[in-house]
Design a protein around this motif. Structure first.
Motif, PDB file in Angstrom:
ATOM      1  N   LYS A  50       1.314  65.881  24.463  1.00 45.40           N
ATOM      2  CA  LYS A  50       0.139  65.343  25.162  1.00 45.40           C
ATOM      3  C   LYS A  50       0.550  64.393  26.285  1.00 45.40           C
ATOM      4  O   LYS A  50      -0.083  64.359  27.347  1.00 45.40           O
ATOM      5  N   ILE A  51       1.609  63.630  26.038  1.00 41.90           N
ATOM      6  CA  ILE A  51       2.121  62.724  27.078  1.00 41.90           C
ATOM      7  C   ILE A  51       2.680  63.542  28.241  1.00 41.90           C
ATOM      8  O   ILE A  51       2.422  63.234  29.417  1.00 41.90           O
ATOM      9  N   ILE A  52       3.437  64.589  27.919  1.00 49.17           N
ATOM     10  CA  ILE A  52       3.997  65.459  28.962  1.00 49.17           C
ATOM     11  C   ILE A  52       2.881  66.066  29.797  1.00 49.17           C
ATOM     12  O   ILE A  52       2.942  66.075  31.036  1.00 49.17           O
ATOM     13  N   ASP A  53       1.842  66.550  29.134  1.00 51.75           N
ATOM     14  CA  ASP A  53       0.744  67.190  29.854  1.00 51.75           C
ATOM     15  C   ASP A  53      -0.004  66.194  30.723  1.00 51.75           C
ATOM     16  O   ASP A  53      -0.445  66.516  31.827  1.00 51.75           O
ATOM     17  N   SER A  54      -0.149  64.966  30.241  1.00 51.53           N
ATOM     18  CA  SER A  54      -0.824  63.922  31.022  1.00 51.53           C
ATOM     19  C   SER A  54      -0.044  63.600  32.297  1.00 51.53           C
ATOM     20  O   SER A  54      -0.623  63.466  33.375  1.00 51.53           O
ATOM     21  N   ILE A  55       1.279  63.494  32.171  1.00 54.90           N
ATOM     22  CA  ILE A  55       2.127  63.221  33.348  1.00 54.90           C
ATOM     23  C   ILE A  55       2.065  64.401  34.313  1.00 54.90           C
ATOM     24  O   ILE A  55       1.964  64.218  35.532  1.00 54.90           O
ATOM     25  N   ARG A  56       2.113  65.610  33.768  1.00 55.38           N
ATOM     26  CA  ARG A  56       2.065  66.809  34.621  1.00 55.38           C
ATOM     27  C   ARG A  56       0.786  66.852  35.443  1.00 55.38           C
ATOM     28  O   ARG A  56       0.814  67.128  36.646  1.00 55.38           O
ATOM     29  N   ARG A  57      -0.346  66.566  34.800  1.00 54.46           N
ATOM     30  CA  ARG A  57      -1.617  66.596  35.534  1.00 54.46           C
ATOM     31  C   ARG A  57      -1.688  65.497  36.584  1.00 54.46           C
ATOM     32  O   ARG A  57      -2.179  65.708  37.695  1.00 54.46           O
ATOM     33  N   LYS A  58      -1.196  64.323  36.248  1.00 59.96           N
ATOM     34  CA  LYS A  58      -1.268  63.196  37.172  1.00 59.96           C
ATOM     35  C   LYS A  58      -0.481  63.459  38.448  1.00 59.96           C
ATOM     36  O   LYS A  58      -0.949  63.168  39.556  1.00 59.96           O
ATOM     37  N   TYR A  59       0.713  64.038  38.292  1.00 58.39           N
ATOM     38  CA  TYR A  59       1.581  64.242  39.462  1.00 58.39           C
ATOM     39  C   TYR A  59       1.534  65.675  39.995  1.00 58.39           C
ATOM     40  O   TYR A  59       2.272  66.011  40.930  1.00 58.39           O
ATOM     41  N   LYS A  60       0.693  66.506  39.400  1.00 64.07           N
ATOM     42  CA  LYS A  60       0.410  67.855  39.893  1.00 64.07           C
ATOM     43  C   LYS A  60       1.648  68.756  39.927  1.00 64.07           C
ATOM     44  O   LYS A  60       1.789  69.600  40.808  1.00 64.07           O
ATOM     45  N   PHE A  61       2.536  68.551  38.964  1.00 61.15           N
ATOM     46  CA  PHE A  61       3.709  69.413  38.839  1.00 61.15           C
ATOM     47  C   PHE A  61       3.339  70.633  37.997  1.00 61.15           C
ATOM     48  O   PHE A  61       2.482  70.545  37.122  1.00 61.15           O
ATOM     49  N   ASN A  62       4.045  71.742  38.229  1.00 62.51           N
ATOM     50  CA  ASN A  62       3.900  72.830  37.260  1.00 62.51           C
ATOM     51  C   ASN A  62       4.772  72.485  36.043  1.00 62.51           C
ATOM     52  O   ASN A  62       5.653  71.617  36.108  1.00 62.51           O
ATOM     53  N   LYS A  63       4.499  73.130  34.930  1.00 63.41           N
ATOM     54  CA  LYS A  63       5.100  72.720  33.656  1.00 63.41           C
ATOM     55  C   LYS A  63       6.614  72.810  33.681  1.00 63.41           C
ATOM     56  O   LYS A  63       7.314  71.907  33.207  1.00 63.41           O
ATOM     57  N   ARG A  64       7.140  73.885  34.248  1.00 63.47           N
ATOM     58  CA  ARG A  64       8.593  74.080  34.245  1.00 63.47           C
ATOM     59  C   ARG A  64       9.295  72.945  34.988  1.00 63.47           C
ATOM     60  O   ARG A  64      10.284  72.388  34.513  1.00 63.47           O
ATOM     61  N   GLN A  65       8.795  72.585  36.168  1.00 58.09           N
ATOM     62  CA  GLN A  65       9.461  71.557  36.968  1.00 58.09           C
ATOM     63  C   GLN A  65       9.308  70.180  36.344  1.00 58.09           C
ATOM     64  O   GLN A  65      10.242  69.373  36.387  1.00 58.09           O
ATOM     65  N   LEU A  66       8.147  69.899  35.762  1.00 56.75           N
ATOM     66  CA  LEU A  66       7.971  68.609  35.107  1.00 56.75           C
ATOM     67  C   LEU A  66       8.943  68.458  33.937  1.00 56.75           C
ATOM     68  O   LEU A  66       9.593  67.409  33.779  1.00 56.75           O
ATOM     69  N   LEU A  67       9.076  69.525  33.121  1.00 53.69           N
ATOM     70  CA  LEU A  67      10.000  69.455  31.989  1.00 53.69           C
ATOM     71  C   LEU A  67      11.444  69.348  32.454  1.00 53.69           C
ATOM     72  O   LEU A  67      12.257  68.639  31.841  1.00 53.69           O
ATOM     73  N   ARG A  68      11.775  70.028  33.533  1.00 58.05           N
ATOM     74  CA  ARG A  68      13.134  69.946  34.084  1.00 58.05           C
ATOM     75  C   ARG A  68      13.453  68.503  34.499  1.00 58.05           C
ATOM     76  O   ARG A  68      14.505  67.968  34.152  1.00 58.05           O
ATOM     77  N   CYS A  69      12.538  67.875  35.217  1.00 56.94           N
ATOM     78  CA  CYS A  69      12.756  66.498  35.652  1.00 56.94           C
ATOM     79  C   CYS A  69      12.805  65.547  34.456  1.00 56.94           C
ATOM     80  O   CYS A  69      13.635  64.625  34.419  1.00 56.94           O
ATOM     81  N   LEU A  70      11.927  65.776  33.472  1.00 55.33           N
ATOM     82  CA  LEU A  70      11.929  64.937  32.269  1.00 55.33           C
ATOM     83  C   LEU A  70      13.255  65.050  31.531  1.00 55.33           C
ATOM     84  O   LEU A  70      13.838  64.033  31.123  1.00 55.33           O
ATOM     85  N   GLU A  71      13.761  66.266  31.370  1.00 55.96           N
ATOM     86  CA  GLU A  71      15.021  66.463  30.647  1.00 55.96           C
ATOM     87  C   GLU A  71      16.192  65.820  31.385  1.00 55.96           C
ATOM     88  O   GLU A  71      17.098  65.260  30.749  1.00 55.96           O
ATOM     89  N   ILE A  72      16.178  65.864  32.698  1.00 54.82           N
ATOM     90  CA  ILE A  72      17.242  65.216  33.474  1.00 54.82           C
ATOM     91  C   ILE A  72      17.190  63.705  33.280  1.00 54.82           C
ATOM     92  O   ILE A  72      18.214  63.044  33.055  1.00 54.82           O
ATOM     93  N   GLU A  73      15.987  63.139  33.329  1.00 57.39           N
ATOM     94  CA  GLU A  73      15.844  61.689  33.181  1.00 57.39           C
ATOM     95  C   GLU A  73      16.143  61.220  31.753  1.00 57.39           C
ATOM     96  O   GLU A  73      16.738  60.158  31.558  1.00 57.39           O
ATOM     97  N   LEU A  74      15.741  62.010  30.777  1.00 53.22           N
ATOM     98  CA  LEU A  74      16.081  61.652  29.396  1.00 53.22           C
ATOM     99  C   LEU A  74      17.592  61.660  29.192  1.00 53.22           C
ATOM    100  O   LEU A  74      18.152  60.799  28.501  1.00 53.22           O
ATOM    101  N   LEU A  75      18.268  62.629  29.805  1.00 49.03           N
ATOM    102  CA  LEU A  75      19.729  62.697  29.703  1.00 49.03           C
ATOM    103  C   LEU A  75      20.374  61.504  30.388  1.00 49.03           C
ATOM    104  O   LEU A  75      21.366  60.960  29.899  1.00 49.03           O
ATOM    105  N   ARG A  76      19.813  61.090  31.510  1.00 49.19           N
ATOM    106  CA  ARG A  76      20.370  59.946  32.262  1.00 49.19           C
ATOM    107  C   ARG A  76      20.343  58.677  31.412  1.00 49.19           C
ATOM    108  O   ARG A  76      21.283  57.870  31.446  1.00 49.19           O
ATOM    109  N   LYS A  77      19.294  58.503  30.641  1.00 52.63           N
ATOM    110  CA  LYS A  77      19.146  57.267  29.854  1.00 52.63           C
ATOM    111  C   LYS A  77      19.674  57.414  28.425  1.00 52.63           C
ATOM    112  O   LYS A  77      19.635  56.467  27.647  1.00 52.63           O
ATOM    113  N   LEU A  78      20.149  58.601  28.083  1.00 52.74           N
ATOM    114  CA  LEU A  78      20.553  58.887  26.706  1.00 52.74           C
ATOM    115  C   LEU A  78      21.893  58.238  26.353  1.00 52.74           C
ATOM    116  O   LEU A  78      22.856  58.317  27.115  1.00 52.74           O
ATOM    117  N   ASN A  79      21.925  57.615  25.183  1.00 51.39           N
ATOM    118  CA  ASN A  79      23.176  57.086  24.626  1.00 51.39           C
ATOM    119  C   ASN A  79      23.827  58.218  23.820  1.00 51.39           C
ATOM    120  O   ASN A  79      23.399  58.506  22.704  1.00 51.39           O
TER     121      ASN A  79
END
Length: 420
Positions: A334-363
């Motif tokens: 639900k959080i992913i979908d809320s961000i996707r709608r707010k920034y008007k990304f398609n699902k694939r690109q939003l998840l791609r950016c999210l996964e990159i950012e999660l990896l950047r901050k991942l311990n």
């Protein structure tokens, strides 16, 4: 015996073959800022010609063949000429030279110029008379270039002068966009046009730098409360039958929501590497955010160079907006979908950016955190490749997902080295 004859003929046949990418030369002409010369010109070669001359990108029947296409840098007035030192005699149906003139003529408008002096005269006249068409969206400057402004315009096939202009520049799609094809003059197409504007003497001249074509698709929003009995077109749209312009619900007109899809994106080769691609993409994205009817920005089939532009700009923008602040895997859908709608990304690109950012901050030393990240990414990979994976046995499926995950993480790490 036949094979021996064919072998003997082979060297003779090869001397009449040439590579079509090398035979075609593309030139951009404009008046010179140097008082000692009248014109500046830049010569480039096409990247692809298979859509014109076949998969092997070969032309048969000529020696020292040169196919010249020269463009006035602003108006795109076209000079076309073909030269060669020798042409194979038409002695049989199997040795007829390719008709290169007709192949190119089919792809350019009929007002092309064959007299070079007339072309140069046209370059001079057009330079001071040509003005961009459409609605000006924005302008920008590059730090390293003084007194040069870049302007971006939005045009449709209803825009005055655009149809004729599009016919002139569309051949660049075939030369520089893999699998690129001409588009129909459909009212749902819109194009962003990028021009350089610089001063020569007391006047400004425009040079065409690049463009992006985009198509408006109907965006079916499941969250809208629409009475489909009063709007049967919605049912057809869900079944991918017809586009919807408007529907009536309780006596009210519901405006059409749009999914804007980028189709062709090109910065001309002689001006690449300066940041124009990012500027054009940023302008398109800002336009999407400002347009209430547009609910999503998508891309038809992104190639590697465009995906790099897209990843860079999307990641930097989402970081600036703190869109993923405080998120750790697994992230609620639900959080992913809320961000996707707010920034008007398609699902694939939003998840791609999210996964990159999660990896950047991942311990990565935190085994539980890394496992949660891995499972989230693998779940997405499985869902996107379900039709392929469901037909293989469980052990092989697990191995395939593992390989795909590791390759994707490697790709993400390369992106993070650039934009960390």
């Amino acid at each position: 015996m036949t094979e021996m004859v064919e072998e003997l003929l082979k060297p003779q046949e090869e001397e009449w073959l040439c590579n079509s990418n090398e035979a075609i030369t593309i030139w951009f002409f404009e008046p010179s800022t140097d008082p000692d010369q009248e014109f500046d010109s830049v010569k480039v070669s096409p990247k692809f010609t298979y859509s014109i001359f076949g998969d092997k990108e070969q032309i048969y029947g000529y020696k020292n063949l040169e196919i010249m296409l020269k463009f006035s840098s602003g108006s795109f007035a076209t000079y076309f000429d073909v030269r060669y030192s020798d042409k194979i005699p038409d002695v049989s149906s199997t040795s007829i030279a390719d008709n290169v003139v007709d192949k190119i003529k089919e792809l350019i408008p009929s007002d092309y110029i064959t007299n070079f002096d007339i072309f140069l005269q046209t370059v001079s006249e057009d330079a001071y008379n040509f003005k961009p068409m459409g609605e000006k969206i924005t302008e920008y400057c590059l730090e390293e270039e003084e007194d040069i402004i870049y302007e971006i315009y939005r045009a449709t096939f209803d825009t005055p002068r655009f149809k004729e202009y599009h016919k002139r520049f569309q051949i660049m799609v075939l030369f520089y966009i893999e699998a690129g094809t001409y588009i129909d003059e459909d009212e749902k197409w819109e194009t962003m046009l990028l021009f350089e504007k610089k001063r020569i003497g007391d006047k400004h001249i425009y040079s065409f730098v690049g463009f992006c074509t985009m198509y408006n698709y109907y965006f079916y929003n499941l969250e809208k409360s629409i009475n489909t009995e009063n709007c049967p077109a919605v049912i057809d749209q869900v079944n991918n039958k017809i586009p919807v312009s408007e529907c009536i619900n309780e006596g009210k007109v519901i405006p059409e929501d749009i999914r804007l899809r980028i189709s062709q994106f090109l910065i001309f080769p002689h001006v690449q590497g300066k940041g124009h691609g990012s500027k054009l993409y940023q302008t398109i994205y800002k336009y999407v955010l400002s347009n209430l009817r547009i609910k999503e920005l998508s891309v038809e089939i992104p190639n590697d160079s465009f995906e790099a532009i897209r990843d860079k700009n999307d990641l930097l923008y989402l970081r600036e907006q703190k869109a993923f602040e405080g998120l750790v895997a697994p992230v609620d859908k639900k959080i992913i979908d809320s961000i996707r709608r707010k920034y008007k990304f398609n699902k694939r690109q939003l998840l791609r950016c999210l996964e990159i950012e999660l990896l950047r901050k991942l311990n990565k030393t935190d085994a539980a955190a890394y496992k949660a990240y891995r499972l989230q990414v693998k779940e997405r990979l499985y869902n996107w490749n379900k039709e392929v994976l469901k037909d293989i046995d469980r052990a092989e499926r697990i191995e395939k997902l593992k390989e795909t995950f590791e390759a994707l993480v490697g790709e993400y790490q390369e992106i993070l080295l650039k934009y960390n």
